[in-house]
Design a protein around this motif. Structure first.
Motif, mmCIF file in Angstrom:
data_model
loop_
_atom_site.group_PDB
_atom_site.id
_atom_site.type_symbol
_atom_site.label_atom_id
_atom_site.label_comp_id
_atom_site.label_asym_id
_atom_site.label_seq_id
_atom_site.Cartn_x
_atom_site.Cartn_y
_atom_site.Cartn_z
ATOM 1 N N HIS A 42 -134.884 14.108 -0.341
ATOM 2 C CA HIS A 42 -133.778 15.185 -0.153
ATOM 3 C C HIS A 42 -132.627 14.057 -0.290
ATOM 4 C CE1 HIS A 42 -136.123 15.660 4.193
ATOM 5 N NE2 HIS A 42 -136.558 16.148 4.209
ATOM 6 N N VAL A 43 -132.629 13.417 -0.118
ATOM 7 C CA VAL A 43 -131.718 13.096 -1.220
ATOM 8 C C VAL A 43 -130.788 14.317 -2.116
ATOM 9 C CG1 VAL A 43 -129.724 11.899 -1.669
ATOM 10 C CG2 VAL A 43 -131.282 10.768 -0.217
ATOM 11 N N ASP A 44 -131.829 14.637 -3.001
ATOM 12 C CA ASP A 44 -131.340 15.028 -3.802
ATOM 13 C C ASP A 44 -131.144 16.414 -3.990
ATOM 14 O OD1 ASP A 44 -131.710 13.108 -5.907
ATOM 15 O OD2 ASP A 44 -133.928 13.428 -6.305
ATOM 16 N N TRP A 45 -132.259 17.094 -2.885
ATOM 17 C CA TRP A 45 -132.287 18.467 -2.000
ATOM 18 C C TRP A 45 -130.933 18.449 -2.178
ATOM 19 C CZ3 TRP A 45 -131.698 21.431 1.797
ATOM 20 C CH2 TRP A 45 -131.831 22.970 1.760
ATOM 21 N N VAL A 46 -129.973 17.375 -0.376
ATOM 22 C CA VAL A 46 -128.640 17.429 -0.141
ATOM 23 C C VAL A 46 -127.627 17.738 -0.711
ATOM 24 C CG1 VAL A 46 -128.033 15.969 1.505
ATOM 25 C CG2 VAL A 46 -129.954 17.240 2.251
ATOM 26 N N THR A 47 -127.788 16.978 -2.111
ATOM 27 C CA THR A 47 -126.826 16.440 -3.112
ATOM 28 C C THR A 47 -126.622 17.859 -3.879
ATOM 29 O OG1 THR A 47 -127.341 13.973 -3.408
ATOM 30 C CG2 THR A 47 -126.054 15.253 -5.027
ATOM 31 N N ASP A 48 -127.997 18.684 -3.762
ATOM 32 C CA ASP A 48 -127.361 19.582 -4.636
ATOM 33 C C ASP A 48 -127.511 21.134 -3.726
ATOM 34 O OD1 ASP A 48 -128.825 18.263 -7.088
ATOM 35 O OD2 ASP A 48 -130.262 19.541 -6.645
ATOM 36 N N LEU A 49 -126.942 20.898 -2.218
ATOM 37 C CA LEU A 49 -126.795 21.908 -1.306
ATOM 38 C C LEU A 49 -125.505 21.489 -1.870
ATOM 39 C CD1 LEU A 49 -126.858 24.067 0.387
ATOM 40 C CD2 LEU A 49 -127.528 22.385 2.554
ATOM 41 N N ILE A 50 -125.191 20.533 -1.630
ATOM 42 C CA ILE A 50 -123.309 20.539 -1.393
ATOM 43 C C ILE A 50 -122.893 20.712 -2.569
ATOM 44 C CG2 ILE A 50 -121.161 18.674 -1.043
ATOM 45 C CD1 ILE A 50 -123.188 16.958 1.126
ATOM 46 N N ALA A 51 -123.043 20.124 -3.774
ATOM 47 C CA ALA A 51 -122.523 20.248 -4.919
ATOM 48 C C ALA A 51 -122.634 21.843 -5.119
ATOM 49 C CB ALA A 51 -123.109 20.213 -6.412
ATOM 50 N N TRP A 52 -123.120 23.062 -4.465
ATOM 51 C CA TRP A 52 -123.894 24.492 -4.719
ATOM 52 C C TRP A 52 -122.592 24.428 -3.774
ATOM 53 C CZ3 TRP A 52 -125.325 27.851 -0.602
ATOM 54 C CH2 TRP A 52 -125.571 28.790 -1.634
ATOM 55 N N MET A 53 -122.250 24.902 -2.424
ATOM 56 C CA MET A 53 -121.209 24.799 -2.184
ATOM 57 C C MET A 53 -119.921 24.789 -2.581
ATOM 58 S SD MET A 53 -123.066 23.290 1.681
ATOM 59 C CE MET A 53 -121.298 23.790 2.979
ATOM 60 N N GLU A 54 -119.631 22.852 -3.000
ATOM 61 C CA GLU A 54 -118.755 23.650 -3.356
ATOM 62 C C GLU A 54 -117.613 24.133 -4.950
ATOM 63 O OE1 GLU A 54 -116.374 20.641 -2.937
ATOM 64 O OE2 GLU A 54 -117.105 20.457 -0.965
ATOM 65 N N ARG A 55 -118.921 24.760 -5.569
ATOM 66 C CA ARG A 55 -118.705 25.169 -6.715
ATOM 67 C C ARG A 55 -118.316 26.479 -6.480
ATOM 68 N NH1 ARG A 55 -123.692 22.834 -8.871
ATOM 69 N NH2 ARG A 55 -124.802 24.871 -8.494
ATOM 70 N N ASN A 56 -119.031 27.050 -5.299
ATOM 71 C CA ASN A 56 -118.738 29.001 -5.165
ATOM 72 C C ASN A 56 -118.323 29.484 -3.648
ATOM 73 O OD1 ASN A 56 -121.742 30.130 -6.622
ATOM 74 N ND2 ASN A 56 -122.876 28.337 -5.928
ATOM 75 N N GLY A 57 -117.876 27.786 -3.725
ATOM 76 C CA GLY A 57 -116.696 28.171 -2.291
ATOM 77 C C GLY A 57 -116.787 28.932 -0.969
ATOM 78 N N VAL A 58 -118.694 27.993 -0.473
ATOM 79 C CA VAL A 58 -118.612 27.661 0.468
ATOM 80 C C VAL A 58 -118.191 27.019 1.167
ATOM 81 C CG1 VAL A 58 -121.465 27.725 2.157
ATOM 82 C CG2 VAL A 58 -120.906 28.876 -0.218
ATOM 83 N N VAL A 59 -117.726 27.793 2.959
ATOM 84 C CA VAL A 59 -117.268 26.284 3.300
ATOM 85 C C VAL A 59 -117.964 26.054 5.100
ATOM 86 C CG1 VAL A 59 -114.871 26.873 2.741
ATOM 87 C CG2 VAL A 59 -116.108 28.577 4.681
ATOM 88 N N ARG A 60 -119.476 26.970 5.114
ATOM 89 C CA ARG A 60 -120.494 26.883 6.411
ATOM 90 C C ARG A 60 -121.324 27.728 5.639
ATOM 91 N NH1 ARG A 60 -122.012 28.968 11.229
ATOM 92 N NH2 ARG A 60 -121.492 27.913 12.761
#
Length: 546
Positions: free
Chosen positions: A449-467
């Motif tokens: 879970h932590v790895d999946w959530v970390t990957d999600l947050i990293a993806w959001m940060e890279r791709n300008g996802v705010v929500r």
């Protein structure tokens, strides 16, 4: 945005609630992303459930070598587990070692409870408020509160009138508790009861065990860590860890099942059950592949355990009270104990059948049932937790439109993948309802879970996802899938905390995902690989921010 207590908010990227196995690893991963992070922990130090559950006899029911982090290879060899099934104290020492090694305490605020969290649509942030009056604003909120961290006390009349000592196993004091020369009542014979009862009996003047429902218990056969097994594990742990993550339904490496119980002869079944009973530990439940899905197969395992209880417990009447009836083995969490049944052969132990003669009140001096009053000096409540959802709904969490998580989950914990829930943007739960969690080696599930959530947050940060949040459609499909899998098992054929039956008014829903750690992991990976399929995504350029 309204700021409570008149205190200016502190801006960070991520707020984490909880500093147990989940919170510590999350903090480490967020630091790896270079994101500012705050962790709030109600306890005075790290440990989570292993900080609070200090009762005598508390230990893990997954073998120590597997109930440990895998993300840092050096930990495999520099930490040496002393026992096959680690005690609470040793697990807590391990988590302290990890916190020290990675300098994690500097990012954690202790002795602080999060009381509320509110999503602000305009700023696309969470405003988190604590009981100390601190207010933190963050882009992401991750709940690392644990599936078994909201203790429950029974609602007996007069419970606050008792003038002796009283404790809950899930909120045990840090200072030692002495039972010597005391009359002690233990209420409850689930996992914590099975562990604490033999320990109290060793020194108490007299122990009264109040049992409402008999549980199936398997001997742990605990002892020093086998050196050959340790050497094999250290030499092969990358591959063994991979197998536990990717090829195991449980997240640990069990003794493989022997096919169908019904295909085996009675003599073969008896021999296999006896072999696993002698070996000890939870692998007994996995002796045959159909124990969890076929009632006739399940009966063969249940009858074997019932026969062992009759062999061990000398008084036939006491043995019959201790024998579980009316539900399949495994439908309530199977308990792993040391000398649990043997304890009822001691002259200073009395078993009270609280089903036949229910507890009617707690008085100033003890426990009253429909048949008698028992004077005691101490009461120990081994009455469990509001599992998986309680730690979340006890916090006032409000998502889009001000809807509270508690209200959304009034009919059951709707979620997507057991890690997110519609209407709560940029919000994640570690080992929450709808994930394998308590039906797995929870450390394996935590890391996934932590790895999946970390990957999600990293993806959001890279791709300008705010929500980001799951759609209601994706949530509905996941719930139907989870429900269909649950219906194919025997897990719902008992009034257990697995289905919330221990909490009055709680919706009856199987709270954990039964499809297996391996299949669940593949599904989560597929969702991420498809660009987070099933999520509504809002990017910075479209949001008009930043």
């Amino acid at each position: 945005m309204t700021v409570e207590h008149g205190q200016a908010p502190t801006d960070v990227a991520v707020t984490i609630v909880g500093a147990g196995f989940s919170g510590l690893y999350l903090l480490h991963r967020m630091r790896g992303l270079g994101l500012s992070t705050r962790v709030f922990e109600a306890g005075s130090d790290v440990g989570g459930t292993w900080y609070w559950n200090r009762y005598p006899g508390a230990r893990c029911d997954v073998e120590s070598l597997e109930y440990a982090y895998s993300f840092l290879p050096e930990l495999e060899t520099e930490w040496r587990w002393s026992e096959r099934f680690a005690s609470q104290g040793e697990i807590l020492a391990y988590l302290n070692h990890v916190a020290d090694r990675l300098d994690l305490r500097s990012g954690i605020t202790f002795d602080t409870k999060v009381t509320s969290a509110r999503w602000d649509e305009d700023s696309k942030t969470w405003t988190v408020t604590t009981n100390t009056g601190e207010v933190v604003r963050s882009r992401h909120l991750v709940m690392a509160t644990g599936p078994l961290s909201a203790p429950t006390r029974p609602r007996f009349p007069g419970i606050d009138s008792f003038k002796g000592e009283s404790y809950h196993t899930g909120q045990w004091p840090t200072e030692p508790v002495s039972f010597a020369g005391k009359r002690v009542a233990v209420i409850g014979t689930g996992s914590s009861g099975v562990q604490v009862i033999p320990e109290i009996a060793k020194t108490a003047e007299h122990l009264y065990v109040f049992q409402r429902t008999a549980h199936f218990s398997i001997p742990a056969r605990n002892g020093p860590t086998d050196e050959d097994r340790r050497a094999h594990w250290h030499a092969n742990f990358p591959e063994l860890r991979r197998i536990a993550r990717e090829q195991s339904r449980t997240g640990w490496i069990p003794d493989p099942p022997k096919g169908s119980a019904l295909a085996a002869t009675p003599e073969e079944r008896e021999a296999e059950y006896r072999r696993r009973w002698r070996a000890g530990g939870p692998s007994f439940l996995y002796a045959y592949s159909d124990i969890g899905t076929n009632q006739e197969a399940n009966d063969t395992a249940a009858d074997f355990i019932r026969a062992r209880i009759r062999e061990i417990v000398k008084d036939p009447k006491t043995a019959e009270i201790l024998i579980p009836r009316g539900y399949p083995v495994g439908a309530k969490r199977i308990t792993i104990g040391t000398d649990f049944y043997e304890t009822f052969n001691r002259p200073n132990v009395t078993l009270v059948d609280a089903k036949a003669t229910p507890i009617t009140a707690i008085t100033e001096t003890g426990v009253t049932t429909s048949a008698q009053h028992v004077d005691v000096d101490m009461i120990v409540y081994a009455t469990g937790f509001d599992a998986l959802t309680g730690a979340l709904t006890r916090i006032d969490i409000r998502g889009a439109g001000g809807v509270s998580l508690k209200d959304k989950w009034a009919e059951g914990p709707a979620n997507y993948l057991g890690v997110t829930t519609a209407g709560f943007p940029n919000f994640a739960m570690i080992t929450g309802p709808g994930s394998p969690s308590v039906l797995s080696n929870v450390v394996t599930s935590i890391e996934q879970h932590v790895d999946w959530v970390t990957d999600l947050i990293a993806w959001m940060e890279r791709n300008g996802v705010v929500r980001i949040e799951p759609t209601e459609t994706a949530e509905h499909v996941w719930l139907e899938h989870s429900r269909a899998l649950a219906d194919a098992t025997l897990l719902q054929k008992a009034d257990s905390w697995y289905v919330g039956a221990n909490i009055p008014g709680k919706p009856r829903v199987l709270l954990a995902y039964v499809g297996g750690v391996d299949a669940y992991r593949r599904k989560c990976q597929a969702v991420a690989a498809a660009g987070y399929e099933g999520f509504a995504i809002e990017r910075r350029d479209l949001a008009g921010t930043g």
